[in-house]
Design an enzyme around this catalytic site. Structure first.
Site, PDB file in Angstrom:
ATOM      1  N   LYS A  28      85.950  35.149 -27.852  1.00 20.36           N
ATOM      2  CA  LYS A  28      84.547  35.322 -28.226  1.00 20.36           C
ATOM      3  C   LYS A  28      84.218  34.246 -29.269  1.00 20.36           C
ATOM      4  O   LYS A  28      85.070  33.892 -30.094  1.00 20.36           O
ATOM      5  CB  LYS A  28      84.342  36.724 -28.825  1.00 20.36           C
ATOM      6  CG  LYS A  28      82.939  37.009 -29.360  1.00 20.36           C
ATOM      7  CD  LYS A  28      81.875  37.037 -28.285  1.00 20.36           C
ATOM      8  CE  LYS A  28      80.473  37.250 -28.871  1.00 20.36           C
ATOM      9  NZ  LYS A  28      79.415  37.000 -27.859  1.00 20.36           N
ATOM     10  N   CYS A  79      74.111  29.217 -28.051  1.00 19.65           N
ATOM     11  CA  CYS A  79      73.873  30.667 -28.127  1.00 19.65           C
ATOM     12  C   CYS A  79      72.375  30.949 -28.195  1.00 19.65           C
ATOM     13  O   CYS A  79      71.706  30.531 -29.139  1.00 19.65           O
ATOM     14  CB  CYS A  79      74.543  31.283 -29.346  1.00 19.65           C
ATOM     15  SG  CYS A  79      74.123  33.026 -29.502  1.00 19.65           S
TER      16      CYS A  79
HETATM   17  C1  DHB Z   1      76.022  35.214 -27.491  1.00 22.16           C
HETATM   18  C2  DHB Z   1      75.490  34.810 -26.303  1.00 22.16           C
HETATM   19  C3  DHB Z   1      75.765  33.541 -25.860  1.00 22.16           C
HETATM   20  O1  DHB Z   1      75.283  33.089 -24.686  1.00 22.16           O
HETATM   21  C4  DHB Z   1      76.563  32.724 -26.623  1.00 22.16           C
HETATM   22  O2  DHB Z   1      76.824  31.491 -26.192  1.00 22.16           O
HETATM   23  C5  DHB Z   1      77.104  33.143 -27.817  1.00 22.16           C
HETATM   24  C6  DHB Z   1      76.826  34.407 -28.246  1.00 22.16           C
HETATM   25  C7  DHB Z   1      75.721  36.556 -27.970  1.00 22.16           C
HETATM   26  O3  DHB Z   1      74.594  37.012 -27.799  1.00 22.16           O
HETATM   27  O4  DHB Z   1      76.621  37.173 -28.563  1.00 22.16           O
END
Ligand code: DHB
Length: 311
Positions: free
Chosen positions: A45, A131
């Site tokens: 993540k 993001c």
């Molecule tokens: C999140 C979503 C994304 O597409 C990303 O690249 C990083 C984080 C999110 O909402 O957590």
């Protein structure tokens, strides 16, 4: 014999399939499920400087054609993921992995990357420039000036293998402009694409996720043509030393095959992994191998980037 093995920046992978960042990668337990599956690697993540709980739930919803999410970067902090990959990779037999990171500001991004530079972690890092879900924070990669400045600052001190996660671009001029910036830097890879940002899914008369009045990043079947176009556009434009990771709309061996045909060296699975679980890797791997066998291809190099055009 058919091999789906691959390499990114000299790091070897037994096969080209892995999770997309955000899916099955929040905790060590989830990451170990990917590690113990048929996936060739995992990515964590996206980790920020401090841990975050993210946006209110429900913040992910699936439809018959894909998914929408506005998670808001929930994560356990980049140290958690850095420590975990360092721990795993102490074992000689360990797979290679990707650490995903980004700061909530350029200063935070530099603090994170300087710490990774100073650590004994020698593996791959993916900097997330795309993001779409943190209220008030625009996607970095849609601001070309900011992107160039950040990369320029980063590569003044960062000497380890680094790639970037990109949002989809939709205009040929933007492909040209983005590629000409990326070609100025010693990037190991670009990963195309993150979700298509800020879509809206409606059930009866109501949105399906709580944050941002229902707006969220779109994944799954909806986005495969956009993903393939971005993979191929950057394959056509980037220095050969910058490899491509293909992400978006992969739920079958055929989808993975198409990403590789467009130029991908590794293929990530997001929405379909969320819906089907880590057993998906053995299914898609088998389907990809069957297609290669049928076509007489022995390795990914036999068809990578070799998309046919109409003359
Ligand atoms: C999140 C979503 C994304 O597409 C990303 O690249 C990083 C984080 C999110 O909402 O957590």
């Amino acid at each position: 014999m058919v091999s789906t093995s691959t390499q990114i920046a000299g790091f070897h992978f037994e096969n080209c399939l892995m999770n997309a960042a955000g899916i099955y990668c929040m905790t060590k337990e989830e990451l170990m499920e990917i590690e113990n599956s048929q996936a060739g690697s995992f990515i964590t993540k996206t980790g920020t400087l401090e841990a975050r709980s993210g946006n209110p739930e429900p913040r992910y919803s699936a439809t018959s054609l894909g998914s929408i999410n506005s998670m808001g970067l929930p994560n356990l902090g980049f140290h958690y993921y850095l420590d975990f990959v360092r721990e795993l990779e102490k074992e000689e037999s360990s797979k290679n992995h990707f650490l995903s990171v980004v700061g909530l500001s350029p200063d935070e991004t530099h603090l994170i990357l300087k710490e990774i530079q100073a650590s004994d972690y020698q593996g791959l890092v993916e900097l997330n420039l795309s993001c779409p879900n943190v209220p008030g924070k625009p996607q970095i990669a849609y601001d070309f000036e900011m992107t160039e400045n950040i990369l320029s600052d980063i590569f003044s001190y960062y000497k380890k293998p680094l790639g970037i996660k990109l949002p989809p671009y939709f205009d040929i001029v933007h492909f040209d402009q983005a590629a000409s910036i990326f070609n100025k830097f010693p990037l190991s890879f670009v990963n195309c694409i993150n979700s298509i940002g800020n879509g809206l899914v409606i059930d009866d008369e109501q949105v399906v996720i709580k944050p941002k009045q229902g707006f969220g990043g779109i994944g799954g079947d909806y986005i495969k043509p956009t993903a393939l176009a971005n993979v191929h556009a950057f394959y056509q434009r980037l220095n050969p030393s910058i490899q491509i990771i293909g992400t978006g709309g992969v739920k079958s061996g055929r989808d993975a095959f198409e990403h590789i045909l467009c130029g991908a060296s590794m293929v990530q699975i997001g929405t379909a992994l969320q819906e089907e679980g880590p057993a998906i890797f053995s299914r898609i791997l088998k389907e990809l191998e069957e297609i290669m066998l049928e076509k007489g291809y022995h390795s990914l190099e036999d068809f990578r980037g070799k998309l046919h055009y109409l003359s």
